[in-house]
Design an enzyme around this catalytic site. Structure first.
Site, short mmCIF file in Angstrom:
data_model
loop_
_atom_site.label_atom_id
_atom_site.label_comp_id
_atom_site.label_asym_id
_atom_site.label_seq_id
_atom_site.Cartn_x
_atom_site.Cartn_y
_atom_site.Cartn_z
N ASP A 101 0.86 -1.18 0.00
CA ASP A 101 0.00 0.00 0.00
C ASP A 101 0.91 1.24 0.00
O ASP A 101 1.38 1.66 -1.06
CB ASP A 101 -0.89 -0.13 1.24
CG ASP A 101 -1.97 0.92 1.35
OD1 ASP A 101 -2.31 1.52 0.32
OD2 ASP A 101 -2.47 1.14 2.46
N ARG A 164 -10.17 -13.02 6.36
CA ARG A 164 -8.92 -13.56 5.79
C ARG A 164 -9.19 -14.85 5.02
O ARG A 164 -8.48 -15.20 4.09
CB ARG A 164 -7.92 -13.88 6.90
CG ARG A 164 -7.37 -12.66 7.62
CD ARG A 164 -6.20 -13.08 8.50
NE ARG A 164 -5.85 -12.07 9.49
CZ ARG A 164 -5.07 -11.03 9.26
NH1 ARG A 164 -4.56 -10.83 8.06
NH2 ARG A 164 -4.79 -10.18 10.22
P1 IMP Z 1 1.95 -0.49 3.77
O1 IMP Z 1 3.03 -0.44 4.81
O2 IMP Z 1 1.15 0.79 3.78
O3 IMP Z 1 2.45 -0.81 2.39
O4 IMP Z 1 0.90 -1.55 4.25
C1 IMP Z 1 1.05 -2.88 4.03
C2 IMP Z 1 0.15 -3.68 4.95
O5 IMP Z 1 -1.08 -3.00 5.23
C3 IMP Z 1 -0.28 -4.96 4.28
O6 IMP Z 1 0.62 -5.99 4.58
C4 IMP Z 1 -1.65 -5.20 4.86
O7 IMP Z 1 -1.56 -5.96 6.05
C5 IMP Z 1 -2.19 -3.84 5.18
N1 IMP Z 1 -3.11 -3.36 4.12
C6 IMP Z 1 -2.88 -2.39 3.22
N2 IMP Z 1 -3.94 -2.22 2.39
C7 IMP Z 1 -4.86 -3.13 2.77
C8 IMP Z 1 -6.18 -3.48 2.28
O8 IMP Z 1 -6.73 -2.93 1.31
N3 IMP Z 1 -6.81 -4.49 2.95
C9 IMP Z 1 -6.26 -5.15 4.01
N4 IMP Z 1 -5.04 -4.86 4.49
C10 IMP Z 1 -4.34 -3.86 3.88
#
Ligand code: IMP
Ligand code: MG
Length: 174
Positions: A101, A164
């Protein structure tokens, strides 16, 4: 009241894509062994299915980090909850994630794992939300699908620890 889930990627689409990624990794790592690192808990379903499609020798380890609470926004703070069991020194590592994300989680992880002297380190994610990237330096080596900026669940991904176990990827509509 139960949430409404709209299917974004069907079980068949996800399965076909996982098979494709497994075949690609098998070709890229021909003659080598691959050490998969699953990021708990979201990466579990993807890693198990992916590992079954890889034809070179595979070993696996698990790591748990937290960058989110039970909500839908990144806190920006990444904490190791459970570290790896085994050394990664000299290994060809692939980090297996459910979704990238903002990129904060993987950016942090790659930095700490590089210091442990693996032979190589690559990133594999089932889903990528490129529009949301904050850490632009994160490069994904293998990904399943690029998806728009929506909160998705299923195939390991949760909303407040639920969903999940869905065999497909869906969008929660409240
Ligand atoms: P980042 O550090 O912002 O890249 O977030 C990564 C983590 O956020 C992922 O491993 C997910 O656990 C969680 N995450 C991000 N987007 C989503 C989503 O749309 N649904 C569920 N979990 C998400
Ligand atoms: Mg996760």
């Amino acid at each position: 009241m139960a949430d409404n889930i709209r299917i974004l990627l069907s079980e068949e689409e996800v399965d076909a894509k996982v098979r494709e990624i497994g075949e690609k990794i098998s070709r890229d790592y021909e003659g080598k062994e691959v050490h998969l690192i699953c990021i708990l808990k979201g990466g579990v379903f993807f890693m198990c299915e992916l590992a079954k499609r890889i034809t070179v020798p595979v070993s696996m380890d698990f790591m748990s980090v937290s960058s989110y609470g039970d909500g839908t926004e990144s806190s920006g703070i990444v904490k190791i909850i459970k570290d790896l069991d085994d050394s990664i020194e000299g290994k060809d590592v692939i980090i297996v994630e459910d979704i990238i994300d903002s990129g904060r989680t993987l950016n942090y992880l790659v930095e700490i794992l590089k210091k442990r002297n693996p032979n190589s380190i690559k990133l594999c994610t089932l889903l990528d939300k490129p529009e949301r990237r904050v850490k632009k330096e994160v490069t994904v080596d293998y990904y399943g699908f690029e998806i728009p900026d929506a909160f998705v669940v299923g195939y390991g991904l949760d909303y407040a620890q639920k969903y999940r176990n869905l065999p497909y990827i869906g969008i929660v509509e409240q």
